[in-house]
Design a protein around this motif. Structure first.
Motif, PDB file in Angstrom:
ATOM      1  N   GLY A   1      -9.077  -8.435   0.103  1.00  0.00           N
ATOM      2  CA  GLY A   1      -8.988  -9.703  -0.623  1.00  0.00           C
ATOM      3  C   GLY A   1      -8.312  -9.554  -1.973  1.00  0.00           C
ATOM      4  N   VAL A   2      -7.995  -8.333  -2.347  1.00  0.00           N
ATOM      5  CA  VAL A   2      -7.406  -8.073  -3.665  1.00  0.00           C
ATOM      6  C   VAL A   2      -6.059  -8.795  -3.829  1.00  0.00           C
TER       7      VAL A   2
ATOM      8  N   TYR B   1       0.813  -1.220   0.000  1.00  0.00           N
ATOM      9  CA  TYR B   1       0.000   0.000   0.000  1.00  0.00           C
ATOM     10  C   TYR B   1       0.841   1.263   0.000  1.00  0.00           C
TER      11      TYR B   1
ATOM     12  N   ILE C   1      -4.406  -2.009  12.111  1.00  0.00           N
ATOM     13  CA  ILE C   1      -3.662  -2.660  13.181  1.00  0.00           C
ATOM     14  C   ILE C   1      -2.203  -2.903  12.782  1.00  0.00           C
TER      15      ILE C   1
ATOM     16  N   LYS D   1     -10.276  -9.503   8.249  1.00  0.00           N
ATOM     17  CA  LYS D   1     -11.147  -8.325   8.440  1.00  0.00           C
ATOM     18  C   LYS D   1     -12.305  -8.482   7.467  1.00  0.00           C
TER      19      LYS D   1
ATOM     20  N   ASP E   1      -0.493 -12.334   6.497  1.00  0.00           N
ATOM     21  CA  ASP E   1      -0.700 -11.718   7.807  1.00  0.00           C
ATOM     22  C   ASP E   1      -2.168 -11.355   8.030  1.00  0.00           C
TER      23      ASP E   1
HETATM   24  P1  IMP Z   1      -5.895  -6.866   0.792  1.00  0.00           P
HETATM   25  O1  IMP Z   1      -5.392  -7.024  -0.591  1.00  0.00           O
HETATM   26  O2  IMP Z   1      -6.721  -5.593   0.933  1.00  0.00           O
HETATM   27  O3  IMP Z   1      -6.617  -8.050   1.353  1.00  0.00           O
HETATM   28  O4  IMP Z   1      -4.633  -6.492   1.665  1.00  0.00           O
HETATM   29  C1  IMP Z   1      -3.889  -7.364   2.371  1.00  0.00           C
HETATM   30  C2  IMP Z   1      -2.599  -6.711   2.775  1.00  0.00           C
HETATM   31  O5  IMP Z   1      -2.789  -5.351   3.180  1.00  0.00           O
HETATM   32  C3  IMP Z   1      -2.037  -7.404   3.994  1.00  0.00           C
HETATM   33  O6  IMP Z   1      -1.177  -8.441   3.625  1.00  0.00           O
HETATM   34  C4  IMP Z   1      -1.329  -6.272   4.705  1.00  0.00           C
HETATM   35  O7  IMP Z   1       0.002  -6.165   4.216  1.00  0.00           O
HETATM   36  C5  IMP Z   1      -2.081  -5.033   4.341  1.00  0.00           C
HETATM   37  N1  IMP Z   1      -3.044  -4.653   5.403  1.00  0.00           N
HETATM   38  C6  IMP Z   1      -4.387  -4.733   5.360  1.00  0.00           C
HETATM   39  N2  IMP Z   1      -4.945  -4.304   6.498  1.00  0.00           N
HETATM   40  C7  IMP Z   1      -3.917  -3.931   7.301  1.00  0.00           C
HETATM   41  C8  IMP Z   1      -3.851  -3.421   8.651  1.00  0.00           C
HETATM   42  O8  IMP Z   1      -4.841  -3.200   9.369  1.00  0.00           O
HETATM   43  N3  IMP Z   1      -2.595  -3.185   9.120  1.00  0.00           N
HETATM   44  C9  IMP Z   1      -1.463  -3.408   8.398  1.00  0.00           C
HETATM   45  N4  IMP Z   1      -1.491  -3.907   7.146  1.00  0.00           N
HETATM   46  C10 IMP Z   1      -2.705  -4.155   6.597  1.00  0.00           C
END
Ligand code: IMP
Ligand code: MG
Length: 180
Positions: free
Chosen positions: A105-106, A70, A153, A131, A100
């Motif tokens: 979910g992307v 991100y 978090i 989440k 982690d």
């Molecule tokens: P997704 O693609 O949105 O599911 O993002 C997953 C990734 O975003 C995780 O592997 C984390 O590296 C980061 N991420 C998502 N939520 C958090 C958070 O609350 N704290 C720290 N990293 C997060």
């Protein structure tokens, strides 16, 4: 001190150890007799991976990959790129992708597609934290350590702008830290 930036502790070191031990037990049972390869998604899953693999009592191999993150923001941009790829072939292997946290979910849905194309025998997802409220892509993990509320978090590998990964517990980051 890092701890001054934490609004609330969600999981203590002891609670994390208990969660990881249980997950390791289940995985060891489910993968008995299989070709288990644990794949850690860097960098966030580093600490979870290190603990989880020691809670797994059957033979396994490990590999690592890293995807674009991100940056320093707290929400996903929706774009995923592989920055560091695996070293090994996945043909005929039983993959367990170790993350982690599953948020929108992307990241995981991209990885699933990408890894499936390499002809593994099977693929499952293991995430320490989930989440579910934030999901934008339909994806259900096979192993979940715990569900967490829609708050940002950090700790136990999870960062904000590359900081707080070395906190030994998991906590909610005070919003004023990222609201700036
Ligand atoms: P997704 O693609 O949105 O599911 O993002 C997953 C990734 O975003 C995780 O592997 C984390 O590296 C980061 N991420 C998502 N939520 C958090 C958070 O609350 N704290 C720290 N990293 C997060
Ligand atoms: Mg991550």
């Amino acid at each position: 001190m890092m701890k001054d930036d934490i609004a609330e502790v969600l999981f203590t070191q002891e609670q994390l150890a208990e969660i990881v031990k249980e997950m390791g037990k289940r995985i060891s049972k489910d993968y008995e007799g299989k070709n288990l390869v644990m794949i850690s998604v860097l960098k966030g899953s580093l600490i979870f991976m290190a603990d989880l693999m020691r809670a797994v009592t059957i033979p396994c191999s490990i590999d690592f990959l890293s995807v674009s993150s991100y940056g320093s923001g707290t929400t996903t941009t929706g774009e995923v790129r592989i920055l560091k790829d695996l070293d090994t072939s996945l043909e005929g292997k039983d993959l367990l992708v170790v993350e982690d946290i599953l948020d929108s979910g992307v990241t995981l849905s991209f990885l699933l597609k990408n890894l499936s194309a390499r002809h593994p025998e099977s693929i499952r997802l293991c995430t320490l934290l989930d989440k579910p409220e934030r999901r934008r892509v339909a994806i259900t993990p096979d192993y979940v350590g715990a569900q967490v509320p829609d708050k940002f978090i950090v700790g136990y590998g999870l960062d904000y702008a590359e900081k707080y990964r070395n906190l030994p517990y998991i906590g909610v980051l005070k919003p004023e830290i990222y609201a700036g």
